[in-house]
Design an enzyme around this catalytic site. Structure first.
Site, mmCIF file in Angstrom:
data_model
loop_
_atom_site.group_PDB
_atom_site.id
_atom_site.type_symbol
_atom_site.label_atom_id
_atom_site.label_comp_id
_atom_site.label_asym_id
_atom_site.label_seq_id
_atom_site.Cartn_x
_atom_site.Cartn_y
_atom_site.Cartn_z
ATOM 1 N N ASP A 67 0.856 -1.458 0.088
ATOM 2 C CA ASP A 67 -0.166 -0.094 -0.236
ATOM 3 C C ASP A 67 0.984 1.116 -0.017
ATOM 4 O O ASP A 67 1.701 1.574 1.035
ATOM 5 C CB ASP A 67 -0.922 -0.121 1.221
ATOM 6 C CG ASP A 67 -1.811 1.010 1.122
ATOM 7 O OD1 ASP A 67 -1.707 1.967 0.380
ATOM 8 O OD2 ASP A 67 -3.010 1.089 1.969
ATOM 9 N N VAL A 68 1.034 2.025 -1.309
ATOM 10 C CA VAL A 68 2.084 2.978 -1.387
ATOM 11 C C VAL A 68 1.627 4.205 -0.436
ATOM 12 O O VAL A 68 2.376 5.154 -0.334
ATOM 13 C CB VAL A 68 2.143 3.476 -2.754
ATOM 14 C CG1 VAL A 68 2.896 2.501 -3.356
ATOM 15 C CG2 VAL A 68 0.964 3.797 -3.367
ATOM 16 N N ASN A 94 3.574 5.468 -10.154
ATOM 17 C CA ASN A 94 2.437 5.230 -11.301
ATOM 18 C C ASN A 94 1.204 5.284 -10.263
ATOM 19 O O ASN A 94 0.005 5.616 -10.528
ATOM 20 C CB ASN A 94 2.505 4.342 -12.162
ATOM 21 C CG ASN A 94 1.271 4.176 -12.954
ATOM 22 O OD1 ASN A 94 0.685 4.815 -13.616
ATOM 23 N ND2 ASN A 94 0.442 2.889 -12.482
ATOM 24 N N TYR A 163 -7.272 15.846 -6.009
ATOM 25 C CA TYR A 163 -6.596 15.056 -7.139
ATOM 26 C C TYR A 163 -5.890 16.055 -7.874
ATOM 27 O O TYR A 163 -4.344 15.778 -7.976
ATOM 28 C CB TYR A 163 -7.413 14.173 -7.889
ATOM 29 C CG TYR A 163 -6.914 13.451 -8.873
ATOM 30 C CD1 TYR A 163 -6.052 12.355 -8.927
ATOM 31 C CD2 TYR A 163 -6.951 13.996 -10.248
ATOM 32 C CE1 TYR A 163 -5.392 11.666 -9.951
ATOM 33 C CE2 TYR A 163 -6.447 13.223 -11.315
ATOM 34 C CZ TYR A 163 -5.661 12.173 -11.348
ATOM 35 O OH TYR A 163 -5.136 11.290 -12.273
ATOM 36 N N LYS A 167 -1.618 16.212 -7.941
ATOM 37 C CA LYS A 167 -0.786 16.048 -9.183
ATOM 38 C C LYS A 167 -0.018 17.107 -9.836
ATOM 39 O O LYS A 167 1.093 17.061 -10.042
ATOM 40 C CB LYS A 167 -1.842 15.488 -10.167
ATOM 41 C CG LYS A 167 -2.501 14.061 -10.268
ATOM 42 C CD LYS A 167 -1.507 12.801 -10.058
ATOM 43 C CE LYS A 167 -2.039 11.595 -10.391
ATOM 44 N NZ LYS A 167 -1.305 10.562 -10.255
ATOM 45 N N THR A 198 -7.890 3.370 -20.387
ATOM 46 C CA THR A 198 -7.661 2.052 -19.819
ATOM 47 C C THR A 198 -8.937 1.397 -19.264
ATOM 48 O O THR A 198 -9.982 1.898 -19.774
ATOM 49 C CB THR A 198 -7.239 2.287 -18.255
ATOM 50 O OG1 THR A 198 -8.122 3.147 -17.468
ATOM 51 C CG2 THR A 198 -5.854 3.369 -18.159
HETATM 52 P P1 NAD Z 1 -5.766 2.159 -12.612
HETATM 53 O O1 NAD Z 1 -6.814 2.380 -11.549
HETATM 54 O O2 NAD Z 1 -5.892 1.013 -13.752
HETATM 55 O O3 NAD Z 1 -4.299 2.032 -12.076
HETATM 56 C C1 NAD Z 1 -4.047 2.576 -10.640
HETATM 57 C C2 NAD Z 1 -3.149 1.595 -10.077
HETATM 58 O O4 NAD Z 1 -2.927 1.948 -8.537
HETATM 59 C C3 NAD Z 1 -3.782 0.228 -9.924
HETATM 60 O O5 NAD Z 1 -3.178 -0.837 -10.344
HETATM 61 C C4 NAD Z 1 -4.161 0.085 -8.359
HETATM 62 O O6 NAD Z 1 -4.111 -1.309 -8.069
HETATM 63 C C5 NAD Z 1 -2.950 0.999 -7.827
HETATM 64 N N1 NAD Z 1 -3.151 1.615 -6.390
HETATM 65 C C6 NAD Z 1 -4.087 2.313 -6.008
HETATM 66 N N2 NAD Z 1 -4.066 2.319 -4.719
HETATM 67 C C7 NAD Z 1 -3.019 1.821 -4.579
HETATM 68 C C8 NAD Z 1 -2.363 1.836 -3.061
HETATM 69 N N3 NAD Z 1 -3.040 2.303 -2.000
HETATM 70 N N4 NAD Z 1 -1.169 1.389 -3.049
HETATM 71 C C9 NAD Z 1 -0.718 0.678 -4.256
HETATM 72 N N5 NAD Z 1 -1.322 0.659 -5.346
HETATM 73 C C10 NAD Z 1 -2.443 1.222 -5.478
HETATM 74 O O7 NAD Z 1 -5.731 3.534 -13.214
HETATM 75 P P2 NAD Z 1 -4.776 4.365 -14.413
HETATM 76 O O8 NAD Z 1 -5.648 5.242 -15.233
HETATM 77 O O9 NAD Z 1 -3.783 3.217 -15.068
HETATM 78 O O10 NAD Z 1 -3.968 5.267 -13.371
HETATM 79 C C11 NAD Z 1 -2.382 5.116 -13.264
HETATM 80 C C12 NAD Z 1 -1.697 6.650 -12.957
HETATM 81 O O11 NAD Z 1 -2.095 7.383 -14.169
HETATM 82 C C13 NAD Z 1 -2.510 7.348 -11.906
HETATM 83 O O12 NAD Z 1 -1.401 7.907 -11.070
HETATM 84 C C14 NAD Z 1 -3.546 8.315 -12.266
HETATM 85 O O13 NAD Z 1 -3.530 9.218 -11.568
HETATM 86 C C15 NAD Z 1 -2.716 8.552 -13.791
HETATM 87 N N6 NAD Z 1 -3.753 9.099 -14.669
HETATM 88 C C16 NAD Z 1 -4.501 8.496 -15.500
HETATM 89 C C17 NAD Z 1 -5.378 8.968 -16.320
HETATM 90 C C18 NAD Z 1 -6.358 8.401 -17.315
HETATM 91 O O14 NAD Z 1 -7.136 8.955 -17.797
HETATM 92 N N7 NAD Z 1 -6.441 6.942 -16.934
HETATM 93 C C19 NAD Z 1 -5.236 10.259 -16.624
HETATM 94 C C20 NAD Z 1 -4.327 11.051 -15.913
HETATM 95 C C21 NAD Z 1 -3.457 10.488 -14.846
#
Ligand code: NAD
Length: 267
Positions: A67-68, A94, A163, A167, A198
């Site tokens: 848990d990060v 990430n 958020y 960020k 995603t």
């Molecule tokens: P996602 O939910 O598939 O990925 C998030 C990952 O973080 C998951 O694998 C989850 O298990 C892990 N996670 C969540 N809480 C956690 C915790 N407490 N400890 C450890 N791991 C944890 O979503 P994504 O879209 O792939 O997001 C990845 C990154 O990209 C994130 O930082 C998100 O903010 C960023 N992001 C995504 C988008 C988008 O449109 N998808 C846009 C901008 C930024």
């Protein structure tokens, strides 16, 4: 698409590597020759993702339930990866995500969770990894951190105030850690993703009736949501020797600037 960069002999950690952008990034690193550790909260989901990656890439994947948001667990993650692979060259912060709450009524817990997941986590993992990254840089010339930020951290998103602030904070953490750690050969950059399709995002869009294609077409010059692999390739660029003189920067991967015009200039 074949491998774009060569990370043979390198060890990369990808937090949140079990899904979405993290999974795509871990997979691209494996395809490019790196050994990869993926971290996330749920051991079974991580192992399932790792098995898929092993099958598609033939690469070496190590899973570490973490848990990060918890500093001790981030420290334990770094130690486990060093025990397993013997080194760390690349850290991808990430793991992240947004809670939806209008600022007028947002509970303090929601604010704190946004900070913990998107900002504290990068500080905890980076601080714990730094001694190992410094050692790798002393041996190889450089080591790298890439923080996954969001365009919400540049332009802001209503309903996601915590958020957006977290960020944006992550982008400043990127700058200051780059300044402090650059002299020891550790580069730190951020990639700010835009609207990325995603599997989880697509499921949410379907559930809420949000038309991502129409929204992207109206907002971004490239007129579509991005794919996780398109973010992953930018992350690999930032982690590669091709970016050897880039540090402290945030690269936006979002289909173009969000500029509003008054007349149609499309010829
Ligand atoms: P996602 O939910 O598939 O990925 C998030 C990952 O973080 C998951 O694998 C989850 O298990 C892990 N996670 C969540 N809480 C956690 C915790 N407490 N400890 C450890 N791991 C944890 O979503 P994504 O879209 O792939 O997001 C990845 C990154 O990209 C994130 O930082 C998100 O903010 C960023 N992001 C995504 C988008 C988008 O449109 N998808 C846009 C901008 C930024």
């Amino acid at each position: 698409m074949g491998a774009t960069f060569d990370f043979t002999g390198k060890v990369a950690i990808v937090t949140g590597g079990g899904s979405g952008i993290g999974e795509a990034t871990a997979t691209e690193f494996l395809r490019s020759g790196a050994k990869v550790a993926i971290a996330g909260r749920k051991a079974d989901r991580l192992e399932a993702a790792a098995e898929k990656m092993r099958k598609t890439t033939g690469g070496e994947v190590f899973c570490c339930a973490t848990d990060v948001r918890v500093q001790e667990q981030c420290q334990a993650l770094i130690e486990a990866v060093v025990r397993h692979f013997g080194r760390i060259d690349i850290l991808i912060n990430n793991a992240g995500g947004a809670r939806h709450a209008a600022l007028r009524t947002a509970p303090v817990e929601s604010w704190r969770q946004d900070m913990a997941l998107n900002l504290d986590s990068a500080f905890f993992c980076s601080q714990a990894a730094y001694p190992h990254l410094k050692a790798a840089a002393a041996e190889n010339g450089q080591a790298v951190i890439v923080n996954i930020s969001s365009m919400a951290g540049n332009g802001g998103t209503t309903g996601c105030g915590g958020y957006s602030a977290a960020k944006a904070g992550l982008q400043m953490f990127t700058r200051v850690s780059a300044a402090e750690w650059g002299p020891k050969g550790v580069r730190v950059n951020a990639v700010a993703a835009g609207m990325i399709a995603t599997p989880l995002a697509k499921a949410n869009w379907a559930k809420t009736g949000f038309d991502a294609n129409a929204s992207a077409a109206a907002t971004f010059p490239l007129r579509r949501p991005g794919e996780p692999e398109e973010v992953a390739r930018a992350v690999l660029f930032m982690a590669s020797d091709a970016a050897s003189y880039i540090t402290g920067e945030t690269l936006i991967v979002g289909g173009g600037p969000t500029i509003k015009g008054m007349i149609d200039t499309d010829d």
